[in-house]
Design a protein around this motif. Structure first.
Motif, PDB file in Angstrom:
ATOM      1  N   CYS A  29       0.861  -1.254   0.050  1.00  0.00           N
ATOM      2  CA  CYS A  29       0.063   0.021  -0.119  1.00  0.00           C
ATOM      3  C   CYS A  29       1.021   1.047   0.197  1.00  0.00           C
ATOM      4  O   CYS A  29       1.338   1.719   0.974  1.00  0.00           O
ATOM      5  CB  CYS A  29      -0.941   0.055   1.154  1.00  0.00           C
ATOM      6  N   PRO A  30       1.186   1.662  -1.211  1.00  0.00           N
ATOM      7  CA  PRO A  30       1.969   2.851  -1.292  1.00  0.00           C
ATOM      8  C   PRO A  30       1.757   3.869  -0.497  1.00  0.00           C
ATOM      9  O   PRO A  30       0.467   4.499  -0.827  1.00  0.00           O
ATOM     10  CB  PRO A  30       2.371   3.039  -2.751  1.00  0.00           C
ATOM     11  N   SER A  31       2.458   4.982   0.228  1.00  0.00           N
ATOM     12  CA  SER A  31       1.788   6.045   0.825  1.00  0.00           C
ATOM     13  C   SER A  31       2.845   7.148   0.695  1.00  0.00           C
ATOM     14  O   SER A  31       4.011   6.991   0.264  1.00  0.00           O
ATOM     15  CB  SER A  31       1.862   5.609   2.424  1.00  0.00           C
ATOM     16  N   ILE A  32       1.987   8.437   0.870  1.00  0.00           N
ATOM     17  CA  ILE A  32       3.023   9.686   0.749  1.00  0.00           C
ATOM     18  C   ILE A  32       2.726  10.310   2.195  1.00  0.00           C
ATOM     19  O   ILE A  32       1.752  10.059   2.654  1.00  0.00           O
ATOM     20  CB  ILE A  32       2.728  10.471  -0.351  1.00  0.00           C
ATOM     21  N   ILE A  33       3.664  11.317   2.334  1.00  0.00           N
ATOM     22  CA  ILE A  33       3.385  12.265   3.490  1.00  0.00           C
ATOM     23  C   ILE A  33       3.060  13.447   2.690  1.00  0.00           C
ATOM     24  O   ILE A  33       3.688  14.143   1.932  1.00  0.00           O
ATOM     25  CB  ILE A  33       4.828  12.442   4.161  1.00  0.00           C
ATOM     26  N   SER A  34       1.814  13.996   3.164  1.00  0.00           N
ATOM     27  CA  SER A  34       1.513  15.423   2.549  1.00  0.00           C
ATOM     28  C   SER A  34       1.151  16.351   3.633  1.00  0.00           C
ATOM     29  O   SER A  34       0.668  15.789   4.628  1.00  0.00           O
ATOM     30  CB  SER A  34       0.178  15.094   1.588  1.00  0.00           C
ATOM     31  N   THR A  35       1.201  17.616   3.368  1.00  0.00           N
ATOM     32  CA  THR A  35       1.058  18.690   4.335  1.00  0.00           C
ATOM     33  C   THR A  35      -0.715  19.275   4.254  1.00  0.00           C
ATOM     34  O   THR A  35      -0.981  19.503   3.138  1.00  0.00           O
ATOM     35  CB  THR A  35       1.549  19.790   4.205  1.00  0.00           C
ATOM     36  N   ARG A  36      -1.312  19.117   5.270  1.00  0.00           N
ATOM     37  CA  ARG A  36      -2.679  19.538   5.372  1.00  0.00           C
ATOM     38  C   ARG A  36      -2.724  20.655   6.030  1.00  0.00           C
ATOM     39  O   ARG A  36      -2.056  20.969   7.293  1.00  0.00           O
ATOM     40  CB  ARG A  36      -3.660  18.385   5.937  1.00  0.00           C
ATOM     41  N   GLN A  37      -3.607  21.648   5.502  1.00  0.00           N
ATOM     42  CA  GLN A  37      -3.819  23.135   6.250  1.00  0.00           C
ATOM     43  C   GLN A  37      -5.169  23.244   6.931  1.00  0.00           C
ATOM     44  O   GLN A  37      -5.956  22.819   6.245  1.00  0.00           O
ATOM     45  CB  GLN A  37      -3.652  24.155   5.095  1.00  0.00           C
ATOM     46  N   TRP A  38      -4.997  23.469   8.230  1.00  0.00           N
ATOM     47  CA  TRP A  38      -6.231  23.714   8.789  1.00  0.00           C
ATOM     48  C   TRP A  38      -6.241  25.195   9.183  1.00  0.00           C
ATOM     49  O   TRP A  38      -5.264  25.852   8.940  1.00  0.00           O
ATOM     50  CB  TRP A  38      -6.524  22.865  10.251  1.00  0.00           C
ATOM     51  N   SER A  39      -7.408  25.601   9.902  1.00  0.00           N
ATOM     52  CA  SER A  39      -7.326  26.926  10.266  1.00  0.00           C
ATOM     53  C   SER A  39      -6.506  27.641  11.053  1.00  0.00           C
ATOM     54  O   SER A  39      -5.771  28.540  11.120  1.00  0.00           O
ATOM     55  CB  SER A  39      -8.765  27.565  10.435  1.00  0.00           C
ATOM     56  N   ASP A  40      -5.947  26.654  11.848  1.00  0.00           N
ATOM     57  CA  ASP A  40      -5.105  27.108  13.105  1.00  0.00           C
ATOM     58  C   ASP A  40      -3.683  26.560  13.004  1.00  0.00           C
ATOM     59  O   ASP A  40      -2.610  26.849  13.652  1.00  0.00           O
ATOM     60  CB  ASP A  40      -5.653  26.736  14.472  1.00  0.00           C
ATOM     61  N   ARG A  41      -3.548  25.445  12.017  1.00  0.00           N
ATOM     62  CA  ARG A  41      -2.169  24.589  11.972  1.00  0.00           C
ATOM     63  C   ARG A  41      -1.788  24.032  10.686  1.00  0.00           C
ATOM     64  O   ARG A  41      -3.117  23.730   9.820  1.00  0.00           O
ATOM     65  CB  ARG A  41      -2.181  23.727  13.102  1.00  0.00           C
ATOM     66  N   LYS A  42      -0.593  23.697  10.385  1.00  0.00           N
ATOM     67  CA  LYS A  42      -0.223  22.862   9.328  1.00  0.00           C
ATOM     68  C   LYS A  42      -0.082  21.395  10.024  1.00  0.00           C
ATOM     69  O   LYS A  42       0.523  21.395  10.914  1.00  0.00           O
ATOM     70  CB  LYS A  42       0.822  23.191   8.513  1.00  0.00           C
ATOM     71  N   LYS A  43      -0.282  20.411   9.295  1.00  0.00           N
ATOM     72  CA  LYS A  43       0.078  19.029   9.909  1.00  0.00           C
ATOM     73  C   LYS A  43       0.590  18.174   8.602  1.00  0.00           C
ATOM     74  O   LYS A  43      -0.208  18.107   7.605  1.00  0.00           O
ATOM     75  CB  LYS A  43      -1.030  18.314  10.606  1.00  0.00           C
ATOM     76  N   ARG A  44       1.496  17.252   8.897  1.00  0.00           N
ATOM     77  CA  ARG A  44       2.024  16.416   7.896  1.00  0.00           C
ATOM     78  C   ARG A  44       1.209  14.985   8.173  1.00  0.00           C
ATOM     79  O   ARG A  44       1.402  14.572   9.388  1.00  0.00           O
ATOM     80  CB  ARG A  44       3.507  16.224   7.874  1.00  0.00           C
ATOM     81  N   VAL A  45       0.508  14.489   7.293  1.00  0.00           N
ATOM     82  CA  VAL A  45      -0.171  13.261   7.448  1.00  0.00           C
ATOM     83  C   VAL A  45       0.156  12.371   6.226  1.00  0.00           C
ATOM     84  O   VAL A  45       0.231  12.472   5.105  1.00  0.00           O
ATOM     85  CB  VAL A  45      -1.648  13.872   7.108  1.00  0.00           C
ATOM     86  N   LYS A  46       0.183  11.037   6.798  1.00  0.00           N
ATOM     87  CA  LYS A  46       0.596  10.022   6.012  1.00  0.00           C
ATOM     88  C   LYS A  46      -0.849   9.521   5.282  1.00  0.00           C
ATOM     89  O   LYS A  46      -1.853   9.110   5.848  1.00  0.00           O
ATOM     90  CB  LYS A  46       0.993   8.814   6.649  1.00  0.00           C
ATOM     91  N   THR A  47      -0.589   9.468   3.871  1.00  0.00           N
ATOM     92  CA  THR A  47      -2.070   9.204   3.106  1.00  0.00           C
ATOM     93  C   THR A  47      -1.694   8.223   1.856  1.00  0.00           C
ATOM     94  O   THR A  47      -0.625   8.116   1.548  1.00  0.00           O
ATOM     95  CB  THR A  47      -2.586  10.410   2.405  1.00  0.00           C
ATOM     96  N   PRO A  48      -2.578   7.269   1.693  1.00  0.00           N
ATOM     97  CA  PRO A  48      -2.290   6.357   0.323  1.00  0.00           C
ATOM     98  C   PRO A  48      -2.034   6.965  -0.701  1.00  0.00           C
ATOM     99  O   PRO A  48      -2.758   8.015  -0.927  1.00  0.00           O
ATOM    100  CB  PRO A  48      -3.488   5.371   0.562  1.00  0.00           C
ATOM    101  N   LEU A  49      -0.995   6.627  -1.556  1.00  0.00           N
ATOM    102  CA  LEU A  49      -0.943   7.132  -2.960  1.00  0.00           C
ATOM    103  C   LEU A  49      -2.315   6.906  -3.867  1.00  0.00           C
ATOM    104  O   LEU A  49      -2.534   7.811  -4.580  1.00  0.00           O
ATOM    105  CB  LEU A  49       0.348   6.464  -3.579  1.00  0.00           C
ATOM    106  N   PHE A  50      -2.839   5.565  -3.660  1.00  0.00           N
ATOM    107  CA  PHE A  50      -3.940   5.335  -4.691  1.00  0.00           C
ATOM    108  C   PHE A  50      -5.000   5.061  -3.609  1.00  0.00           C
ATOM    109  O   PHE A  50      -5.124   4.242  -2.893  1.00  0.00           O
ATOM    110  CB  PHE A  50      -3.697   3.898  -5.248  1.00  0.00           C
ATOM    111  N   ASN A  51      -5.936   5.981  -3.623  1.00  0.00           N
ATOM    112  CA  ASN A  51      -7.321   5.989  -2.708  1.00  0.00           C
ATOM    113  C   ASN A  51      -7.995   4.615  -2.928  1.00  0.00           C
ATOM    114  O   ASN A  51      -8.215   4.583  -3.878  1.00  0.00           O
ATOM    115  CB  ASN A  51      -8.028   7.352  -2.717  1.00  0.00           C
TER     116      ASN A  51
END
Length: 157
Positions: A29-51
């Motif tokens: 299950c290939p995954s990537i680390i992406s940066t997600r933006q919320w109103s108060d912070r940014k967070k690096r989240v592990k998500t699958p490359l292929f949903n």
């Protein structure tokens, strides 16, 4: 043994992969680390490359054993046969994913409204906007020329 593609429920890819791996199956299950933006912070989240996709290396006659361990999943089919991914394709994907330069990536399908560059055919290297997508043909708008064309999908890829 060939690699098959299991379709999972959205956001349950890692859970399905872990469950199958814990039960002795070879999964990927290939995954990537992406940066997600919320109103108060940014967070690096592990998500699958292929949903909703998990790759499993299993013999053809053993495919049904998977469903003893997971629910609400199915195999991906192509032309009424289970979709098979070659070992070489999985190896290329693993090599690409292990490259330190890969930070964020997205895999998405072409949809209406997307801008594309035509790769082959009479309109090679022309920018176009996708209007409609069929099984074998696609309607494209050529803004520079001011008209719509109907092309075979293989001509634009």
């Amino acid at each position: 043994m060939p690699w098959f593609v299991i379709c999972t429920k959205f956001k349950s890819e890692f859970k399905v992969a872990e469950t199958l791996e814990n039960n002795g199956f070879e999964v990927y299950c290939p995954s990537i680390i992406s940066t997600r933006q919320w109103s108060d912070r940014k967070k690096r989240v592990k998500t699958p490359l292929f949903n909703s996709f998990v790759f499993i290396n299993i013999a053809e006659n053993s495919r049904e054993k998977v469903f003893e361990f997971i629910n609400n999943s199915r195999y991906l089919f192509w032309l009424r046969k289970p979709a098979v991914v070659r070992d070489s394709e999985i190896e290329v994907l693993k090599e690409w994913m292990s490259n330190d330069q890969v930070d964020e990536a997205r895999v998405s399908a072409i949809s209406a409204g997307d801008k594309i560059i035509i790769a082959n055919g009479n309109f090679k290297e022309q920018e176009a906007v996708v209007k409609e997508i069929g099984k074998q043909r696609m309607k494209l708008i050529l803004p520079l020329l001011g008209f719509t064309i109907n092309v075979k999908i293989k001509e634009i890829l």
